[in-house]
Design an enzyme around this catalytic site. Structure first.
Site, short mmCIF file in Angstrom:
data_model
loop_
_atom_site.label_atom_id
_atom_site.label_comp_id
_atom_site.label_asym_id
_atom_site.label_seq_id
_atom_site.Cartn_x
_atom_site.Cartn_y
_atom_site.Cartn_z
N LYS A 127 -0.72 1.75 -6.67
CA LYS A 127 0.66 1.57 -6.21
C LYS A 127 1.43 2.44 -6.84
O LYS A 127 1.16 2.61 -8.37
CB LYS A 127 1.06 0.10 -6.15
CG LYS A 127 2.15 -0.07 -5.27
CD LYS A 127 1.79 0.10 -3.72
CE LYS A 127 2.44 -0.92 -2.91
NZ LYS A 127 1.57 -1.17 -1.59
N1 GLU Z 1 1.51 0.69 1.53
C1 GLU Z 1 0.58 0.20 2.41
C2 GLU Z 1 0.11 -1.06 1.97
O1 GLU Z 1 0.54 -1.84 1.00
C3 GLU Z 1 -0.51 1.20 2.76
C4 GLU Z 1 -1.37 1.69 1.74
C5 GLU Z 1 -1.98 2.85 2.11
O2 GLU Z 1 -2.24 3.13 3.16
O3 GLU Z 1 -2.72 3.48 1.31
O4 GLU Z 1 -0.96 -1.73 2.38
#
Ligand code: GLU
Length: 441
Positions: A127
């Site tokens: 993240k």
């Molecule tokens: N931000 C989204 C999540 O927390 C998607 C992450 C992604 O598609 O890599 O799942």
């Protein structure tokens, strides 16, 4: 002083004592890893795997100098936490938020590892975040900070190594700027595949059909799979939502399409309710124009306490972490709490809700649709293919139904709640792969 003696707290406290690191039961990171370790203990997962998962592999912090439109300079803090990559490249969103902290990014990266493992996607978890308020920036400023962050991350991201995506405060446009910046730095022989460095791109620039609605769509498929077992079914249900951004508004619109009624919505601007139902499409139009639900003319403005106590079948938090605390949980009157946001429920709130008979469906199951369609996008980019919307929906439904079934089976096998079952189904898979690969050296 530590006072918590739940199995999750005990497991986490023990591991961090062994790691000779600090432990704080009030911190989201320790709470999240605590639940993961509790699940691991039920399965007798090898100790080294528990140690490895307790800390991210890499925590990258950068500081980006960016000039604002008025000529002033800001030094903006950026993070990328790469939690684990035993299953494949690191994967997870990039968030723009003014209050973001490292431990929050760590929690979200850990949840991505669990989410990808649970859905059996060939990805690890990561993240990222920039500590800024995107609403306070002009479009040009947003572009400059995004490009600067991408350049600062440099070789720490890549289509075979770590693949960011949209999250809170970022969108397809942000991903287009990230991909363009990365492609500019890529060697000429790698430019074709370089756009796979991010997912959630605009459709015309290597994005996938269905990515924008994917998190909401995946959640609806999970409900299809699980509600009948709770003697509920989708048409004719009522629901309330916290957050009306991408995830909230798509969830609202898709549930409405399936015949359910949106009774109350709350976001950072205010809260509204209508017992006869709020039109999810019209509300999306209002939010796009005014930046929030406040002032929506066809529903009554209500206060926060009234929002939480509005009786509904499904209560769906789709905004920030830890919004539903014990005080809110005491007010909530619902049959199922469906976590669309990552980690929206505090451990105390969850215990209270379960004690009063509310089923809590955890985020790593409910919001996995987003990263699943990200996987489809990455796959299409690698194969230079374009899938149509029907094919994406069909494959997403398959993944979500299979994942929901996996969680149900684990809950029955371990006789535990859905959150622990979801973590257990994820960690069992990760532990198996560690067993096969071994731990280097
Ligand atoms: N931000 C989204 C999540 O927390 C998607 C992450 C992604 O598609 O890599 O799942």
């Amino acid at each position: 002083m530590d006072t918590c003696d739940t199995p999750a707290c005990q497991s986490a406290r023990e591991i961090f004592r062994e790691l000779e690191d600090y432990y704080d039961e009030h911190n989201l990171y320790f709470q999240t890893i605590g639940s993961v370790l509790q699940a691991a203990d039920l399965l007798d997962v090898d100790h080294p795997v528990k140690l490895i998962l307790s800390q991210p592999k890499n925590e990258i912090m950068v500081h980006c100098p960016v000039q604002m439109d008025d000529g002033t300079w800001h030094l903006i803090k950026g993070y990328r936490v790469q939690h684990n990559n035993v299953l494949g490249p690191y994967k997870g969103g990039i968030r723009f938020h003014p209050e973001i902290k490292l431990d929050e990014v760590k929690s979200l990266a850990l949840l991505m590892t669990m989410k990808c493992a649970l859905a059996r996607l060939p990805f690890g978890g990561a993240k990222g975040a920039l500590k800024i308020d995107p609403r306070a920036l002009s479009k040009k400023e947003q572009e400059r900070v995004t490009r600067r962050l991408t350049a600062a991350l440099g070789g720490n991201i890549g289509p075979d190594y770590d693949i960011p995506a949209p999250d809170m405060g970022t969108n397809a446009q942000t991903m287009a700027w990230m991909a363009d910046t990365y492609i500019n730095f890529a060697e000429s022989s790698k430019k074709v595949t370089a756009r796979g460095v991010v997912t959630g791109k605009p459709l015309e620039f290597g994005g996938s059909a269905g990515r924008e609605k994917a998190t909401g769509q995946g959640l609806v498929y999970v409900l299809d799979a699980l509600l009948p077992g709770m003697n509920l079914a989708l048409p004719d249900l009522s629901f309330s939502l916290i957050g009306y951004g991408n995830v909230g508004s798509w969830t609202g619109r898709l549930l409405q399409l399936r015949g359910s009624k949106m009774k109350a919505v709350m976001d950072h601007t205010g809260a509204i309710a209508d017992d006869a139902g709020i039109d999810a499409e019209k509300l999306a139009g209002h939010v796009a124009k005014h930046g929030g639900v406040k002032g929506y003319p066809e529903a009554e403005a209500i206060d926060e306490a009234t929002f939480y106590s509005t009786p509904v079948d499904l209560f769906i938090p789709a905004a920030l972490e830890q919004m539903v605390d014990l005080e809110h949980a005491e007010r909530i009157q619902c049959k199922v709490l469906v976590e669309a946001a990552n980690a929206p429920t505090t451990p105390q709130a969850e215990r209270h809700l379960m004690d009063k008979g509310v089923e809590v469906l955890p985020a790593i199951l409910c919001n996995t649709g987003g990263v699943t369609v990200s996987y489809f996008e990455w796959k299409q980019n690698r194969q230079s293919e374009t899938w149509d919307a029907e094919l994406v929906d069909e494959r997403l439904q398959e993944v979500m139904h299979r994942t929901a079934k996996r969680v149900l089976e684990m809950a029955a096998r371990l006789d535990c709640n859905m959150r622990i079952a979801s973590f257990a189904a994820a960690i069992e898979h990760i532990a198996k792969v560690y067993g096969m690969r071994g731990v280097f050296p």
